[in-house]
Design a protein around this motif. Structure first.
Motif, PDB file in Angstrom:
ATOM      1  N   ASN A 648       0.818  -1.209   0.000  1.00  0.00           N
ATOM      2  CA  ASN A 648       0.000   0.000   0.000  1.00  0.00           C
ATOM      3  C   ASN A 648       0.854   1.262   0.000  1.00  0.00           C
ATOM      4  OD1 ASN A 648      -2.738   0.964  -0.024  1.00  0.00           O
ATOM      5  ND2 ASN A 648      -2.402   1.746   2.063  1.00  0.00           N
ATOM      6  N   SER A 649       2.121   1.116  -0.307  1.00  0.00           N
ATOM      7  CA  SER A 649       3.040   2.255  -0.318  1.00  0.00           C
ATOM      8  C   SER A 649       2.631   3.275  -1.366  1.00  0.00           C
ATOM      9  CB  SER A 649       4.468   1.776  -0.617  1.00  0.00           C
ATOM     10  OG  SER A 649       5.320   2.857  -0.920  1.00  0.00           O
ATOM     11  N   PRO A 650       2.776   4.558  -1.062  1.00  0.00           N
ATOM     12  CA  PRO A 650       2.540   5.569  -2.097  1.00  0.00           C
ATOM     13  C   PRO A 650       3.611   5.553  -3.176  1.00  0.00           C
ATOM     14  CG  PRO A 650       3.353   6.590  -0.086  1.00  0.00           C
ATOM     15  CD  PRO A 650       3.102   5.162   0.243  1.00  0.00           C
ATOM     16  N   TYR A 651       4.694   4.803  -2.936  1.00  0.00           N
ATOM     17  CA  TYR A 651       5.789   4.713  -3.910  1.00  0.00           C
ATOM     18  C   TYR A 651       6.012   3.243  -4.279  1.00  0.00           C
ATOM     19  CZ  TYR A 651       6.694   9.583  -2.804  1.00  0.00           C
ATOM     20  OH  TYR A 651       6.566  10.934  -2.646  1.00  0.00           O
ATOM     21  N   PRO A 652       5.266   2.739  -5.266  1.00  0.00           N
ATOM     22  CA  PRO A 652       5.345   1.315  -5.606  1.00  0.00           C
ATOM     23  C   PRO A 652       6.709   0.876  -6.106  1.00  0.00           C
ATOM     24  CG  PRO A 652       4.065   2.538  -7.243  1.00  0.00           C
ATOM     25  CD  PRO A 652       4.279   3.457  -6.093  1.00  0.00           C
ATOM     26  N   ASP A 653       7.519   1.798  -6.605  1.00  0.00           N
ATOM     27  CA  ASP A 653       8.842   1.419  -7.111  1.00  0.00           C
ATOM     28  C   ASP A 653       9.899   1.345  -6.014  1.00  0.00           C
ATOM     29  OD1 ASP A 653       7.795   1.295  -9.621  1.00  0.00           O
ATOM     30  OD2 ASP A 653       8.661   3.164 -10.340  1.00  0.00           O
ATOM     31  N   PHE A 654       9.545   1.779  -4.811  1.00  0.00           N
ATOM     32  CA  PHE A 654      10.525   1.780  -3.727  1.00  0.00           C
ATOM     33  C   PHE A 654      11.013   0.362  -3.433  1.00  0.00           C
ATOM     34  CE2 PHE A 654      11.719   1.496   0.759  1.00  0.00           C
ATOM     35  CZ  PHE A 654      12.615   2.550   0.883  1.00  0.00           C
ATOM     36  N   ASN A 659      15.004  -3.966  -3.508  1.00  0.00           N
ATOM     37  CA  ASN A 659      15.317  -5.361  -3.837  1.00  0.00           C
ATOM     38  C   ASN A 659      16.517  -5.463  -4.776  1.00  0.00           C
ATOM     39  OD1 ASN A 659      13.262  -6.323  -2.240  1.00  0.00           O
ATOM     40  ND2 ASN A 659      11.814  -6.611  -3.920  1.00  0.00           N
ATOM     41  N   SER A 660      16.702  -4.444  -5.615  1.00  0.00           N
ATOM     42  CA  SER A 660      17.840  -4.439  -6.544  1.00  0.00           C
ATOM     43  C   SER A 660      19.091  -3.834  -5.914  1.00  0.00           C
ATOM     44  CB  SER A 660      17.484  -3.661  -7.817  1.00  0.00           C
ATOM     45  OG  SER A 660      17.437  -2.267  -7.551  1.00  0.00           O
ATOM     46  N   LYS A 661      18.976  -3.441  -4.639  1.00  0.00           N
ATOM     47  CA  LYS A 661      20.067  -2.752  -3.932  1.00  0.00           C
ATOM     48  C   LYS A 661      20.488  -1.482  -4.664  1.00  0.00           C
ATOM     49  CE  LYS A 661      21.821  -6.970  -1.746  1.00  0.00           C
ATOM     50  NZ  LYS A 661      21.201  -6.655  -0.443  1.00  0.00           N
ATOM     51  N   GLY A 662      19.480  -0.777  -5.141  1.00  0.00           N
ATOM     52  CA  GLY A 662      19.716   0.518  -5.748  1.00  0.00           C
ATOM     53  C   GLY A 662      20.149   0.495  -7.196  1.00  0.00           C
ATOM     54  N   LYS A 663      20.149  -0.658  -7.853  1.00  0.00           N
ATOM     55  CA  LYS A 663      20.619  -0.744  -9.232  1.00  0.00           C
ATOM     56  C   LYS A 663      19.542  -0.402 -10.255  1.00  0.00           C
ATOM     57  CE  LYS A 663      24.283  -4.122  -8.295  1.00  0.00           C
ATOM     58  NZ  LYS A 663      24.818  -5.471  -8.585  1.00  0.00           N
ATOM     59  N   THR A 664      18.282  -0.650  -9.914  1.00  0.00           N
ATOM     60  CA  THR A 664      17.182  -0.327 -10.822  1.00  0.00           C
ATOM     61  C   THR A 664      16.214   0.619 -10.127  1.00  0.00           C
ATOM     62  OG1 THR A 664      15.737  -2.152 -10.144  1.00  0.00           O
ATOM     63  CG2 THR A 664      17.379  -2.620 -11.840  1.00  0.00           C
ATOM     64  N   ASN A 665      15.300   1.191 -10.911  1.00  0.00           N
ATOM     65  CA  ASN A 665      14.261   2.075 -10.368  1.00  0.00           C
ATOM     66  C   ASN A 665      14.860   3.180  -9.504  1.00  0.00           C
ATOM     67  OD1 ASN A 665      13.092  -0.952 -10.415  1.00  0.00           O
ATOM     68  ND2 ASN A 665      11.509   0.502 -11.046  1.00  0.00           N
ATOM     69  N   LYS A 666      15.958   3.764  -9.996  1.00  0.00           N
ATOM     70  CA  LYS A 666      16.664   4.776  -9.215  1.00  0.00           C
ATOM     71  C   LYS A 666      15.844   6.046  -9.019  1.00  0.00           C
ATOM     72  CE  LYS A 666      21.224   3.136 -10.681  1.00  0.00           C
ATOM     73  NZ  LYS A 666      22.482   3.476 -11.403  1.00  0.00           N
ATOM     74  N   ASN A 667      14.860   6.256  -9.855  1.00  0.00           N
ATOM     75  CA  ASN A 667      13.981   7.423  -9.675  1.00  0.00           C
ATOM     76  C   ASN A 667      12.633   7.000  -9.096  1.00  0.00           C
ATOM     77  OD1 ASN A 667      13.123   6.062 -11.918  1.00  0.00           O
ATOM     78  ND2 ASN A 667      12.972   7.849 -13.245  1.00  0.00           N
ATOM     79  N   TRP A 668      12.675   6.068  -8.157  1.00  0.00           N
ATOM     80  CA  TRP A 668      11.470   5.530  -7.524  1.00  0.00           C
ATOM     81  C   TRP A 668      10.589   6.630  -6.940  1.00  0.00           C
ATOM     82  CZ3 TRP A 668      10.772   6.814  -2.460  1.00  0.00           C
ATOM     83  CH2 TRP A 668      11.903   7.220  -1.747  1.00  0.00           C
ATOM     84  N   TYR A 669      11.186   7.721  -6.500  1.00  0.00           N
ATOM     85  CA  TYR A 669      10.459   8.791  -5.810  1.00  0.00           C
ATOM     86  C   TYR A 669       9.627   9.644  -6.756  1.00  0.00           C
ATOM     87  CZ  TYR A 669      14.964  10.707  -7.287  1.00  0.00           C
ATOM     88  OH  TYR A 669      16.084  11.028  -8.011  1.00  0.00           O
ATOM     89  N   LEU A 670       9.725   9.400  -8.059  1.00  0.00           N
ATOM     90  CA  LEU A 670       8.908  10.133  -9.028  1.00  0.00           C
ATOM     91  C   LEU A 670       7.607   9.417  -9.362  1.00  0.00           C
ATOM     92  CD1 LEU A 670      11.590  11.443 -11.564  1.00  0.00           C
ATOM     93  CD2 LEU A 670      10.591  12.612  -9.592  1.00  0.00           C
ATOM     94  N   ASN A 671       7.519   8.133  -9.056  1.00  0.00           N
ATOM     95  CA  ASN A 671       6.309   7.368  -9.336  1.00  0.00           C
ATOM     96  C   ASN A 671       5.483   7.296  -8.062  1.00  0.00           C
ATOM     97  OD1 ASN A 671       4.380   5.743 -10.521  1.00  0.00           O
ATOM     98  ND2 ASN A 671       5.556   3.854 -10.241  1.00  0.00           N
ATOM     99  N   ILE A 672       4.456   8.121  -7.967  1.00  0.00           N
ATOM    100  CA  ILE A 672       3.738   8.316  -6.708  1.00  0.00           C
ATOM    101  C   ILE A 672       2.246   8.107  -6.872  1.00  0.00           C
ATOM    102  CG2 ILE A 672       3.701  10.803  -7.171  1.00  0.00           C
ATOM    103  CD1 ILE A 672       3.589  11.319  -4.210  1.00  0.00           C
ATOM    104  N   ASP A 673       1.647   7.432  -5.884  1.00  0.00           N
ATOM    105  CA  ASP A 673       0.196   7.383  -5.743  1.00  0.00           C
ATOM    106  C   ASP A 673      -0.168   8.499  -4.769  1.00  0.00           C
ATOM    107  OD1 ASP A 673      -2.442   6.933  -5.104  1.00  0.00           O
ATOM    108  OD2 ASP A 673      -2.236   4.760  -4.887  1.00  0.00           O
ATOM    109  N   GLN A 674      -0.591   9.643  -5.301  1.00  0.00           N
ATOM    110  CA  GLN A 674      -0.773  10.836  -4.482  1.00  0.00           C
ATOM    111  C   GLN A 674      -1.828  10.659  -3.398  1.00  0.00           C
ATOM    112  OE1 GLN A 674       1.190  13.871  -4.748  1.00  0.00           O
ATOM    113  NE2 GLN A 674       0.255  13.789  -2.707  1.00  0.00           N
ATOM    114  N   SER A 675      -2.738   9.714  -3.572  1.00  0.00           N
ATOM    115  CA  SER A 675      -3.786   9.504  -2.569  1.00  0.00           C
ATOM    116  C   SER A 675      -3.229   8.931  -1.274  1.00  0.00           C
ATOM    117  CB  SER A 675      -4.862   8.558  -3.124  1.00  0.00           C
ATOM    118  OG  SER A 675      -4.332   7.246  -3.320  1.00  0.00           O
ATOM    119  N   LYS A 676      -1.987   8.441  -1.315  1.00  0.00           N
ATOM    120  CA  LYS A 676      -1.388   7.823  -0.133  1.00  0.00           C
ATOM    121  C   LYS A 676      -0.231   8.645   0.427  1.00  0.00           C
ATOM    122  CE  LYS A 676      -2.552   3.318  -2.096  1.00  0.00           C
ATOM    123  NZ  LYS A 676      -2.010   2.046  -2.660  1.00  0.00           N
TER     124      LYS A 676
END
Length: 722
Positions: A648-654, A659-676
């Motif tokens: 239920n995280s507002p940041y599904p890419d986090f 899990n990738s130890k920072g190798k993928t989805n490095k801009n996780w903080y841009l993909n946001i579910d604003q309702s959460k």
């Protein structure tokens, strides 16, 4: 920024149509305004849309800001550190035959073949240039043409071949006698070059690490710079200016990451800090006012190991070799350019790039981040894992460093705004700078000085209650009695001051008057924002809660004795909170840092380790109590329901990023579910809602030009009406 571009276009179109009644006029403005807003978005807190990404393959070839290609060759062992060499490349160039000369990504073949400028020539005597050709026993060509034959004379980006060939201006010639100039080549005879100095493309060596290192939930990357600048013969070049920039930063005054003059041995030392999403930086060397071409340094490079090709992250920028013998004749400008080499304050940095051309104690300003802001967010239940909503204490901030020509830090400025307090505990924000320690014997090492007295200190052994850095921490908590008792000492000679205002800029009269902190005060940490019950009037952590911005601290630290960047470390340095609601007791980990103030401290990971090597500020699952995120980050709503690690995280890419130890989805903080996530409001106007993450100066420029544009249109309307 796409939203902003669309909004501006609609506004201008509507205004223009209303003013003139002619759509045609509006379209004349649209390209200009689209160019104006550009793509300068950084860390947009309300940005939505998928930002998922797979681990990208590292490039074997990179291009600098001048579209010149450089080859990346790296070798090493899997799980260790290797070396990468980044050098100029002409991948489309080849030559074959008795006399073949090629340049500028060209190919030539034959007994005497010369080609230039993305062309090819073949045959006994064949030359081509700029996609044109000419042939005959006697050919004379000019202006982007070519000629071949027994006697050929060419000029102006041309080529000629034959028994006697003369070429000039970025040309090539082959034959019995060839004379070339201006970055040209001659073969099968005699060749001379003259006029403009060569275009220099240095070679850079970097260290690269493969395998997995400890993941510290960092959204930035700090790369050490341990560089030696040499000429083509391997001789050190003292007095050269080394500049490292991030060419992707839209703010022209904020893209310098490193600037330093080489010492007598031709070396520099320091570090650069970039967002983890940064793909490459560029290095330029200046000597006597002459500049080398920028060479691109990729952050991730392909490394050939025993297991095949692996992607490795650069761990150090090491050496630059400039391909010349005479260090007084370098770069793209003429040697001894007095105007470019002018240095009014005599610090070794030309006025043209000296941020303080009349102050020999300062030469550059580095901003962290280069544009926009960082957000630091804390969970405050340490050492108990929290609910991972990261809204207990949230601050937006940036730092600026002034450095001298040696790369030493002279002054640090910072701005910090308290923006959320989703916890019942009270806190204060502090900054601990590096310092030294001196061991002393003590009468009793059974107590750590954590709460023996009412104020949390140990009056019988005050040294034990002194906050320490990571190296001293291990010594303090060793079983050696002599090392277990420490007295605060410091080589730092600084002054510190701060101004505290509310969001409107009104002085709260709670700032710190300039003073020189002693060793114990440095151990406690410099106070930035005081008791959080007084620095913000709301939580700003619940859905539909009206935003109430907190106090802003403007701080300045002056190093009366400049400090090496390596010693200071990267921004935000050791920024931490004291939990004022929790005095140190037996539940506080024995190897966690503490000061004579006696409060629970919460730091970013990577600062303090136990004697066994475990990070103090990572819990048993390896999760932190504090993170730094680029931009104006919208923190999760209050409650374990919005745990950033869960479904239920507002940041599904986090979770993909972790899990990738920072190798993928490095801009996780841009993909946001604003309702959460907490909905950060506009700070100034509805229009600026689209400008989060963009420097306020850029926003002001955009609005200013908009105002002028509308004013012009209205004036035009009145003029037409009359």
């Amino acid at each position: 920024m796409k939203k902003l571009s669309i909004l501006l276009m609609i506004l201008i179109l509507g205004a223009t149509v209303n003013c003139t009644g002619k759509k045609k006029k509006a379209f004349l403005m649209l390209p200009f305004m689209a160019t104006l807003v550009g793509d300068s978005e950084t860390g947009n807190s309300n940005t939505s849309g998928s930002a998922s990404e797979q681990e990208a393959s590292a490039p074997n070839e990179v291009t600098n800001s001048q579209n010149e290609s450089f080859e990346v060759v790296a070798n090493g062992s899997s799980g260790s550190t290797g070396t990468a060499i980044i050098s100029p490349s002409d991948p489309n160039t080849s030559g074959s035959g008795d006399s073949g000369t090629s340049s500028n990504n060209t190919s030539g073949s034959g007994d005497s073949g010369t080609s230039s400028n993305n062309t090819s020539g073949s045959g006994d005597s064949g030359t081509t240039s700029n996609n044109t050709s000419g042939s005959g026993d006697s050919g004379t060509t000019s202006n982007n043409t070519s000629g071949s034959g027994d006697s050929g004379t060419t000029s102006n980006n041309t080529s000629g071949s034959g028994d006697s060939g003369t070429t000039s201006n970025n040309t090539s010639g082959s034959g019995g006698s060839g004379t070339t100039s201006n970055n040209t080549s001659g073969s099968d005879g005699s060749g001379t070059t003259s006029n403009n100095p060569p275009v220099l493309k240095p070679t850079v060596v970097v260290s690269v690490s493969t395998g997995d290192s400890q993941f510290l939930y960092e959204n930035t990357l700090t790369v050490p710079v341990n560089m030696t600048v040499t000429d083509g013969n391997g001789n050190a070049i003292p007095g050269a200016v080394v500049i490292i920039t991030d060419s992707t930063v839209s703010n022209p005054n904020g893209n310098t990451l490193f600037q330093q003059v080489t010492n007598g041995s031709g070396t520099t030392g320091g570090s650069i800090t970039v967002n983890s999403t940064t793909e490459q930086v560029e290095v330029v060397v200046i000597v006597n006012g002459d500049y080398t071409n920028p060479i691109p340094i990729p952050i991730v490079v392909p490394v050939q190991t025993e297991n095949g090709t692996e992607n490795g992250v650069i761990t150090s920028i090491d050496n630059v070799q400039i391909p010349v013998d005479n260090t007084n004749n370098q770069g793209n400008s003429s040697s001894g350019n007095n105007e470019l080499a002018k240095d009014s304050d005599g610090d070794g940095v030309p006025d043209s790039i000296d941020a303080f051309p009349n102050d020999p104690t300062k030469a550059s300003t580095i901003r962290y981040p280069a544009e926009g802001l960082y957000t630091i967010a804390f969970e405050d239940l340490f050492p108990v894992p929290g609910d991972a909503d990261f809204n207990d204490y949230v601050v937006q901030f940036y730092n600026e460093e002034d450095l001298n020509s040696k790369g030493e830090v002279v002054e640090i400025r910072g701005k910090y705004q308290h923006v959320a307090k989703g916890a019942g505990y009270n806190h204060e924000l502090r900054l601990r700078l590096p310092y030294g320690l001196k061991s002393e014997s003590c009468k009793d090492d059974n107590n750590r000085g954590h709460g023996n007295d009412a104020d949390g200190s140990d009056d019988d052994n005050p040294g034990n209650s002194t906050g320490i850095n990571s190296n001293a921490l291990n010594n303090r908590n060793s079983k050696d009695k002599e090392s277990n008792c420490l007295t605060a000492t410091s080589d730092l000679d600084i002054s510190y001051e701060s101004l505290i205002t509310d969001n409107s800029g009104s002085d709260q009269k709670t700032g710190i008057v300039r003073f020189n902190p002693n060793s114990e005060q440095l151990f406690q940490g410099l106070l930035i924002l005081g008791n959080s019950s007084k620095t913000i009037q709301g939580q700003n952590a619940k859905k539909d809660e009206t935003y109430k911005p907190g106090h802003i601290a403007s701080t300045k630290i002056v190093f009366n004795k400049p400090i090496a960047k390596q010693t200071l470390g990267p921004a935000p340095y050791d920024l931490f909170i004291n939990v004022l609601s929790k005095k140190i007791n037996n539940s506080y980990p024995s190897e966690a840092p503490s000061s004579s103030l006696g409060y629970f401290e919460i730091h970013l990971p990577g600062k303090y380790k136990t004697s066994s090597g475990k990070d103090v500020y990572l819990d048993n699952s390896g999760f932190p109590w504090a993170i730094v995120v680029p931009g104006l980050w919208a923190w999760p709503l209050e409650g374990s329901k919005y745990d950033i690690r869960k479904g239920n995280s507002p940041y599904p890419d986090f979770i993909l990023w972790t899990n990738s130890k920072g190798k993928t989805n490095k801009n996780w903080y841009l993909n946001i579910d604003q309702s959460k996530a907490y909905n950060l409001p506009d700070h100034l106007s509805p229009l600026l809602a689209y400008l989060r993450g963009v420097d306020s100066i850029n926003a002001g420029i955009i609005l200013g030009i908009l105002s002028v544009s509308f004013g012009f249109l209205l004036l035009r309307k009145n003029f037409i009406a009359t």
